[in-house]
Design an enzyme around this catalytic site. Structure first.
Site, PDB file in Angstrom:
ATOM      1  N   ASP A   1      66.773  13.150 -38.374  1.00  0.00           N
ATOM      2  CA  ASP A   1      65.469  12.743 -38.892  1.00  0.00           C
ATOM      3  C   ASP A   1      65.752  11.968 -40.173  1.00  0.00           C
ATOM      4  OD1 ASP A   1      63.055  12.531 -40.168  1.00  0.00           O
ATOM      5  OD2 ASP A   1      62.486  14.639 -39.937  1.00  0.00           O
TER       6      ASP A   1
ATOM      7  N   HIS B   1      55.595  14.128 -40.446  1.00  0.00           N
ATOM      8  CA  HIS B   1      56.745  14.551 -39.629  1.00  0.00           C
ATOM      9  C   HIS B   1      56.474  14.356 -38.131  1.00  0.00           C
ATOM     10  CE1 HIS B   1      59.243  16.460 -42.723  1.00  0.00           C
ATOM     11  NE2 HIS B   1      58.148  16.975 -43.239  1.00  0.00           N
TER      12      HIS B   1
ATOM     13  N   ASP C   1      62.620  12.440 -34.796  1.00  0.00           N
ATOM     14  CA  ASP C   1      64.085  12.374 -34.729  1.00  0.00           C
ATOM     15  C   ASP C   1      64.580  11.135 -33.987  1.00  0.00           C
ATOM     16  OD1 ASP C   1      65.098  14.988 -35.921  1.00  0.00           O
ATOM     17  OD2 ASP C   1      63.471  15.624 -34.598  1.00  0.00           O
TER      18      ASP C   1
ATOM     19  N   ASN D   1      83.811  12.893 -39.668  1.00  0.00           N
ATOM     20  CA  ASN D   1      83.150  13.642 -38.598  1.00  0.00           C
ATOM     21  C   ASN D   1      81.736  13.968 -39.079  1.00  0.00           C
ATOM     22  OD1 ASN D   1      82.223  15.680 -36.756  1.00  0.00           O
ATOM     23  ND2 ASN D   1      84.360  16.056 -36.210  1.00  0.00           N
TER      24      ASN D   1
ATOM     25  N   LYS E   1      60.824  19.996 -33.435  1.00  0.00           N
ATOM     26  CA  LYS E   1      60.113  21.135 -34.030  1.00  0.00           C
ATOM     27  C   LYS E   1      60.575  22.477 -33.470  1.00  0.00           C
ATOM     28  CE  LYS E   1      57.504  18.369 -36.519  1.00  0.00           C
ATOM     29  NZ  LYS E   1      58.461  17.227 -36.527  1.00  0.00           N
TER      30      LYS E   1
ATOM     31  N   TYR F   1      65.727  25.418 -47.062  1.00  0.00           N
ATOM     32  CA  TYR F   1      64.958  24.966 -45.908  1.00  0.00           C
ATOM     33  C   TYR F   1      64.790  23.446 -45.907  1.00  0.00           C
ATOM     34  CZ  TYR F   1      61.155  24.113 -42.709  1.00  0.00           C
ATOM     35  OH  TYR F   1      60.405  23.607 -41.681  1.00  0.00           O
TER      36      TYR F   1
ATOM     37  N   LYS G   1      63.344  22.313 -39.178  1.00  0.00           N
ATOM     38  CA  LYS G   1      64.132  22.925 -38.104  1.00  0.00           C
ATOM     39  C   LYS G   1      65.165  21.917 -37.597  1.00  0.00           C
ATOM     40  CE  LYS G   1      63.005  27.252 -37.041  1.00  0.00           C
ATOM     41  NZ  LYS G   1      63.486  28.074 -38.148  1.00  0.00           N
ATOM     42  N   ASP G   2      66.065  22.396 -36.727  1.00  0.00           N
ATOM     43  CA  ASP G   2      67.221  21.570 -36.372  1.00  0.00           C
ATOM     44  C   ASP G   2      66.955  20.575 -35.257  1.00  0.00           C
ATOM     45  OD1 ASP G   2      68.757  23.333 -38.136  1.00  0.00           O
ATOM     46  OD2 ASP G   2      68.216  24.785 -36.596  1.00  0.00           O
TER      47      ASP G   2
ATOM     48  N   GLN H   1      74.297  17.950  -9.955  1.00  0.00           N
ATOM     49  CA  GLN H   1      74.554  17.629  -8.535  1.00  0.00           C
ATOM     50  C   GLN H   1      76.002  17.880  -8.083  1.00  0.00           C
ATOM     51  OE1 GLN H   1      70.573  16.092  -7.987  1.00  0.00           O
ATOM     52  NE2 GLN H   1      72.050  16.601  -6.458  1.00  0.00           N
TER      53      GLN H   1
ATOM     54  N   ARG I   1      56.150  23.931 -40.301  1.00  0.00           N
ATOM     55  CA  ARG I   1      57.044  24.400 -41.380  1.00  0.00           C
ATOM     56  C   ARG I   1      58.210  25.226 -40.861  1.00  0.00           C
ATOM     57  NH1 ARG I   1      54.202  23.074 -46.023  1.00  0.00           N
ATOM     58  NH2 ARG I   1      52.068  22.564 -45.492  1.00  0.00           N
TER      59      ARG I   1
HETATM   60  C1  F6R Z   1      58.721  21.334 -39.164  1.00  0.00           C
HETATM   61  C2  F6R Z   1      58.319  20.176 -39.963  1.00  0.00           C
HETATM   62  C3  F6R Z   1      56.942  20.117 -40.496  1.00  0.00           C
HETATM   63  C4  F6R Z   1      56.937  20.320 -42.016  1.00  0.00           C
HETATM   64  C5  F6R Z   1      55.500  20.340 -42.594  1.00  0.00           C
HETATM   65  C6  F6R Z   1      55.486  20.436 -44.107  1.00  0.00           C
HETATM   66  O1  F6R Z   1      60.067  21.240 -38.780  1.00  0.00           O
HETATM   67  O2  F6R Z   1      59.088  19.290 -40.208  1.00  0.00           O
HETATM   68  O3  F6R Z   1      56.084  21.032 -39.861  1.00  0.00           O
HETATM   69  O4  F6R Z   1      57.588  21.516 -42.357  1.00  0.00           O
HETATM   70  O5  F6R Z   1      54.829  19.163 -42.225  1.00  0.00           O
HETATM   71  O6  F6R Z   1      56.250  19.403 -44.605  1.00  0.00           O
HETATM   72  P1  F6R Z   1      56.344  19.032 -46.157  1.00  0.00           P
HETATM   73  O7  F6R Z   1      56.774  20.257 -46.871  1.00  0.00           O
HETATM   74  O8  F6R Z   1      57.363  17.931 -46.171  1.00  0.00           O
HETATM   75  O9  F6R Z   1      54.977  18.565 -46.557  1.00  0.00           O
HETATM   76 MG    MG Z   2      60.757  15.319 -40.415  1.00  0.00          MG
HETATM   77 MG    MG Z   3      62.162  16.583 -36.171  1.00  0.00          MG
END
Ligand code: F6R
Ligand code: MG
Ligand code: MG
Length: 371
Positions: free
Chosen positions: A12, A19, A54, A105, A133, A234, A237-238, A247, A271
């Site tokens: 990302d 997001h 992403d 890497n 997400k 934080y 998420k990943d 096949q 979040r």
């Molecule tokens: C979850 C994600 C979003 C943000 C949320 C708050 O992976 O990326 O749900 O956590 O929009 O984002 P901020 O803190 O950047 O306003």
């Molecule tokens: Mg994002």
């Molecule tokens: Mg993302």
């Protein structure tokens, strides 16, 4: 022809808007750098895709996994994408590039990586799954179903070329340890681990002895990078990715896609702090809207052609997945009505890796002994 390597690297580097999704200029910029990689002879072919916010770089080459040149192509594309994102003031520009200088890497630098090297068969279908997400453990349930559950994969029962089962490589991402487990004989032990999906994640799957494919050649791989472990705090998420071969002695393409007809609960969503359904969608629907979600998965289907990528086919762009989408929306509605309560909100243990501890710390001094 030598062995083929397929490498999928994602990051990302800026959302549009918020997001939720991807700005087309980032895709164009990344393509420029991928083309340079081809011209420089570093990669053979590429596709630039997006899932939610992403940027997804799929590359094919003959350099094997963990190759410094191939990872370098991706890193430069992400750096250039970050510049474009900053120019447009996109949201969270450069978010996942956690280190400044590329050290050979891309692992441990923020982006997620799934790659595998294999001898191309006479015909080689590969599916690239991309999720937004959610976390790597979101792949545990579908991967188990594809390679170990005969109620999903008929071939495990009725096709002698895959009835010997598969070997799972499972990582304990807290302790940085791994274990190999064979199915069907160790299925229960495998489930005992991977049911705890925030800790134990499937990294790779291999054929067992007796399979047409050599037993050291992976048939599936998942990105398992944990952003908070690299950043120490934080950072979303990943949003994991995976590659799965299909096949001819492996689960059929339809068996690879079948688990996603069940929108299982995954952690992530708003979040990175909520449980919600994983909704399979078409590329054009991979924008996370409602409550920053619900978490989504897209599937890009390819045939390998001597190291070149034939595709993608947008596998969930199909009315056969309408019911799963409908069900996902019903579940999303049901979960949302819990508001800040568990089990919509993640358990206290998992919330340790979110923004919640900052809030709780402020209350620490106000706690007193119950008389
Ligand atoms: C979850 C994600 C979003 C943000 C949320 C708050 O992976 O990326 O749900 O956590 O929009 O984002 P901020 O803190 O950047 O306003
Ligand atoms: Mg994002
Ligand atoms: Mg993302």
């Amino acid at each position: 022809m030598g062995k083929t390597t397929v490498t999928l690297i994602k990051a990302d580097v800026g959302g549009y808007p918020g997001h939720s999704g991807m700005h087309p200029d980032l895709v164009e910029e990344a393509k420029k750098h991928m083309r340079k990689g081809v011209e420089g002879g570093l990669i053979k072919d590429y596709r630039v895709m997006a899932c939610g916010d992403d940027l997804q770089l799929l590359m094919s080459h003959e350099r094997g996994v963990d190759n410094c040149d191939v990872h370098g192509v991706a890193w430069r594309a992400f750096e250039a994408g970050t510049k474009v994102a900053k120019g447009l003031k996109l949201y969270g520009a450069g978010q996942d590039l956690l280190k400044d200088a590329f050290s050979g890497n891309i692992k441990g630098m923020g982006p997620g990586v799934a790659e595998m090297e294999f001898e191309e068969r006479k015909a080689e279908p590969v599916v690239a799954f991309m999720m937004d997400k959610t976390e790597p453990g979101a792949f545990n349930l579908p991967m188990y179903k594809i390679f170990a559950d005969p109620f999903n994969t008929a071939g495990l029962v009725i096709d002698s070329s895959c009835s010997m089962g598969y070997r799972f490589e499972v990582w304990d991402i807290m302790e940085h340890k791994r274990v190999f487990l064979d199915t069907p004989e160790e299925s229960y032990a495998l489930l005992a681990l991977i049911g705890a999906k925030s800790r134990y994640v499937i990294k790779r799957i291999f054929p067992k002895a007796g399979h047409k494919i050599p037993k050291d050649e992976p048939v599936a791989v998942v990105s398992t990078e944990k952003l908070y472990q690299i950043a120490g705090e934080y950072v979303g998420k990943d949003d994991p990715v995976a590659l799965v071969r299909a096949q001819a002695g492996l689960p059929a393409l339809g068996e690879v896609l079948e688990p996603f007809a069940f929108p299982h609960l995954v952690s992530g969503w708003m979040r990175g702090s909520h449980n919600g359904p994983l909704m399979p969608v078409a590329f054009s629907q991979a924008r996370c809207t409602r409550f920053d979600g619900p978490p989504r998965v897209i599937a890009a289907g390819f045939q390998m052609n001597n190291g070149m990528l034939v595709g993608p086919a947008d596998m969930f762009d199909d009315p056969a997945y309408d019911l799963a989408r409908q069900k996902a929306q019903e579940i999303a509605d049901y979960m949302r009505r819990h508001g800040p309560f568990e089990p919509h909100r993640l358990s206290a243990e998992e919330m340790e890796y979110t923004t919640l501890p900052h809030v709780l710390r402020k209350l620490e001094d106000r706690f007193e002994k119950v008389p």
